[in-house]
Design an enzyme around this catalytic site. Structure first.
Site, mmCIF file in Angstrom:
data_model
loop_
_atom_site.group_PDB
_atom_site.id
_atom_site.type_symbol
_atom_site.label_atom_id
_atom_site.label_comp_id
_atom_site.label_asym_id
_atom_site.label_seq_id
_atom_site.Cartn_x
_atom_site.Cartn_y
_atom_site.Cartn_z
ATOM 1 C CE LYS A 22 -4.183 -2.235 -6.736
ATOM 2 N NZ LYS A 22 -2.737 -2.423 -6.542
ATOM 3 C CG ASN A 23 -3.036 -3.986 -2.810
ATOM 4 O OD1 ASN A 23 -2.887 -3.815 -4.020
ATOM 5 N ND2 ASN A 23 -2.919 -3.002 -1.933
ATOM 6 N NE ARG A 92 7.114 0.119 -6.540
ATOM 7 C CZ ARG A 92 8.425 0.006 -6.465
ATOM 8 N NH1 ARG A 92 9.188 0.590 -7.352
ATOM 9 N NH2 ARG A 92 8.984 -0.687 -5.508
ATOM 10 C CB CYS A 116 5.820 5.167 -8.841
ATOM 11 S SG CYS A 116 5.352 4.799 -7.168
ATOM 12 N NE ARG A 121 5.611 1.860 -4.051
ATOM 13 C CZ ARG A 121 4.404 1.473 -4.439
ATOM 14 N NH1 ARG A 121 3.773 2.145 -5.375
ATOM 15 N NH2 ARG A 121 3.839 0.411 -3.922
ATOM 16 C CG ASP A 305 -3.039 1.706 -0.438
ATOM 17 O OD1 ASP A 305 -2.095 2.469 -0.684
ATOM 18 O OD2 ASP A 305 -3.013 0.483 -0.690
ATOM 19 C CB ILE A 327 3.486 4.228 4.323
ATOM 20 C CG1 ILE A 327 2.685 3.833 5.568
ATOM 21 C CG2 ILE A 327 3.939 2.984 3.551
ATOM 22 C CD1 ILE A 327 3.365 2.905 6.532
ATOM 23 N NE ARG A 397 -1.413 0.666 -11.350
ATOM 24 C CZ ARG A 397 -0.634 0.938 -10.324
ATOM 25 N NH1 ARG A 397 -0.224 2.150 -10.105
ATOM 26 N NH2 ARG A 397 -0.234 -0.013 -9.501
HETATM 27 C C1 UD1 Z 1 1.774 -2.546 -0.856
HETATM 28 C C2 UD1 Z 1 0.456 -2.271 -1.551
HETATM 29 C C3 UD1 Z 1 0.195 -0.768 -1.636
HETATM 30 C C4 UD1 Z 1 0.300 -0.126 -0.261
HETATM 31 C C5 UD1 Z 1 1.609 -0.506 0.420
HETATM 32 C C6 UD1 Z 1 1.699 -0.016 1.849
HETATM 33 C C7 UD1 Z 1 0.281 -4.137 -3.074
HETATM 34 C C8 UD1 Z 1 0.307 -4.615 -4.476
HETATM 35 N N1 UD1 Z 1 0.523 -2.833 -2.881
HETATM 36 O O1 UD1 Z 1 2.797 -1.979 -1.669
HETATM 37 O O2 UD1 Z 1 -1.129 -0.572 -2.161
HETATM 38 O O3 UD1 Z 1 0.247 1.286 -0.394
HETATM 39 O O4 UD1 Z 1 1.756 -1.946 0.449
HETATM 40 O O5 UD1 Z 1 0.638 -0.487 2.604
HETATM 41 O O6 UD1 Z 1 0.017 -4.883 -2.150
HETATM 42 N N2 UD1 Z 1 10.331 -0.062 0.957
HETATM 43 C C9 UD1 Z 1 11.699 0.003 0.946
HETATM 44 N N3 UD1 Z 1 12.387 -1.081 0.450
HETATM 45 C C10 UD1 Z 1 11.761 -2.202 0.019
HETATM 46 C C11 UD1 Z 1 10.352 -2.267 0.046
HETATM 47 C C12 UD1 Z 1 9.654 -1.172 0.521
HETATM 48 O O7 UD1 Z 1 12.296 0.994 1.332
HETATM 49 O O8 UD1 Z 1 12.452 -3.159 -0.404
HETATM 50 C C13 UD1 Z 1 9.553 1.098 1.447
HETATM 51 C C14 UD1 Z 1 8.684 1.694 0.322
HETATM 52 O O9 UD1 Z 1 9.420 2.604 -0.480
HETATM 53 C C15 UD1 Z 1 7.576 2.353 1.111
HETATM 54 C C16 UD1 Z 1 7.413 1.422 2.324
HETATM 55 O O10 UD1 Z 1 8.625 0.675 2.416
HETATM 56 O O11 UD1 Z 1 7.986 3.630 1.528
HETATM 57 C C17 UD1 Z 1 6.229 0.470 2.225
HETATM 58 O O12 UD1 Z 1 6.381 -0.339 1.085
HETATM 59 P P1 UD1 Z 1 5.749 -1.799 0.970
HETATM 60 O O13 UD1 Z 1 5.079 -2.170 2.265
HETATM 61 O O14 UD1 Z 1 6.776 -2.713 0.416
HETATM 62 O O15 UD1 Z 1 4.632 -1.552 -0.127
HETATM 63 P P2 UD1 Z 1 4.330 -2.398 -1.426
HETATM 64 O O16 UD1 Z 1 4.404 -3.843 -1.123
HETATM 65 O O17 UD1 Z 1 5.105 -1.847 -2.570
#
Ligand code: UD1
Length: 418
Positions: A22-23, A92, A116, A121, A305, A327, A397
């Protein structure tokens, strides 16, 4: 709304096939926005987040066809560059449309994704990156608007290795003339799969999977043919399902090398994991597992995850272990549900202390997010007696044909309408 009913407590046996990731599929499907040409992505799992992506791409003006693991995106007319709230709030990852749309049209407007259940996030790391490449960021009525007279290649150093920001900036930079260097990038295998897909479109992305990624922009990208990598999170969930419930299972069409840290932790706890080129076999520990503490970290660290299913495994350990979540700020919502099944878990901020108990007991439980939901399934399969799992729309999902796959592995599982 549907429930799952699982009667657990019996050892597993059998084999099942792992779906496409999925990711990895999500960013690759959004990358089709970078070209007018027809793209075909295979090994795409059939699940809610992919359906949400299908709806958003269609809304934006792509003509998409989706079924039997194949996703085709074509473009006949012009594209919209506004992703509205109703489509973004469902998922998201919709924010991944921003990079490609900005690159192609020099403007995009999308509804700001809210927080969420697992945390705030924010998307500041994405937006800082776009600014570095020349975009202006403004806000209006809950939307973020990105505009640029001209985007320019440059150096972007992420303050944290965000998976989504790394993907968004890679996609955007692929169409910006010159060389962009992304630093402190996320190194998840899904990023390597996106880079491979972009390079098939004619992009020049080097270093994916390492902390620095170099993207040399091209003026035009072509259509794409790509098969998505296997889902390492689904694989890990089934591995932990077997380890927690007992038995021996084989998982086919997967990539064991993407799960090294999890396999090592499972072996330390007493499970046997035999790895082959594209499959693996799990044999549960003889007796209760040994306690092994884990701390989630960006790849190649322990994946957040799989933290919730890992906690289920440890809840039956012969001793006390700790789970540290680094995380997300609020990712222990499965802990109180596990306590209702007889687990002994106390949460102290970002740390959970898990005192192993000999046996979990079936109970009515609830899913709070996608991975916590998967943990409920693992717990129910390991627990003695009947569990009713509610709010399974969270699980829908991200897990394709879950009940059938559970049955393949010998779990007494069914889905009922309520
Ligand atoms: C992706 C994965 C999700 C996984 C996560 C961490 C997908 C679709 N989803 O989510 O399954 O749990 O990586 O491995 O691939 N953050 C900020 N600012 C930002 C972006 C992120 O503060 O602009 C923080 C987030 O709140 C979180 C952390 O960074 O605490 C990690 O987020 P991120 O690596 O961006 O995760 P996703 O890409 O949303």
């Amino acid at each position: 709304m549907d429930n799952f009913i699982i009667r657990g407590g019996r050892p597993l046996s059998g084999q099942t096939t792992i779906s496409g990731s999925k990711n990895a599929a999500l960013p690759i499907l959004f990358a089709t926005l970078l070209t007018r040409e027809k793209s075909e992505v295979r090994n795409v799992p059939e699940l809610m987040d992919i359906k949400s992506t299908f709806e958003l791409l269609n809304y934006l003006g792509k003509n998409c066809f989706y079924g039997y693991g194949s996703f085709v995106a074509e473009e006949h007319g012009s594209l919209k560059h506004h992703a509205p709230y109703d489509l973004v709030r469902k998922m998201r990852a919709s924010v991944l449309a921003a990079g490609p749309l900005l690159a192609r049209f020099r403007k995009t407007r999308f509804s700001m994704p809210g927080g969420c259940s697992i945390g705030m996030r924010p998307i500041d790391i994405h937006l800082e990156g776009f600014k570095k490449l020349g975009a202006q960021v403004t806000y209006e009525k809950g939307d973020v608007i990105l505009t640029a007279k001209r985007l320019r290649a440059g150096r972007v150093k992420f303050r944290f290795p965000s998976v989504g920001a790394t993907e968004n900036l890679m996609m955007c930079a692929a169409l910006i003339e010159g060389t962009t260097v992304l630093e402190n990038c996320a190194r998840e295998p899904e990023i390597e799969d996106l880079a491979a897909a972009l390079n098939k479109m004619g992009a020049r992305v080097e270093g994916a999977g390492k902390t620095a990624i170099k993207v040399t922009g091209v003026t035009r990208l072509k259509g794409l043919k790509h098969a998505v990598m296997p889902d390492r999170i689904e694989t890990g969930t089934f591995m932990l399902l077997c380890a927690a419930a007992g038995g021996r299972v084989r998982l086919l069409n997967t990539a064991p090398k993407t799960l090294t840290v999890v396999i090592n932790a499972m072996r330390k706890a007493g499970a046997r994991v035999n790895c082959y080129k594209d499959s693996l076999e799990v044999i549960s520990p003889a007796g209760r597992p040994k306690p092994v503490s884990v701390a989630t970290k960006p790849h190649p660290g322990f994946p957040t995850d799989l933290q919730a299913p890992w906690m289920v495994f440890m809840s039956r350990a012969n001793g006390t272990s700790e789970v540290h979540e680094h995380i997300f700020e609020n990712r222990f919502m499965h802990a109180p549900e596990l306590v209702r099944m007889g687990a002994d878990i106390t949460v102290h901020g970002q740390k959970a202390v898990v005192k192993g108990v000999p046996q979990l007991l079936g109970a009515p439980v609830m899913c709070s997010d996608i991975r916590a939901g998967a943990a409920m399934v693992v717990a129910a399969a390991a627990a003695k007696g009947k569990s009713v799992i509610r709010r399974v729309y969270h699980i829908d999902r991200g897990y394709e044909r879950l009940v059938q796959k559970l049955k393949d592995l010998g779990v007494d599982a069914s889905r009922v309408k309520v």
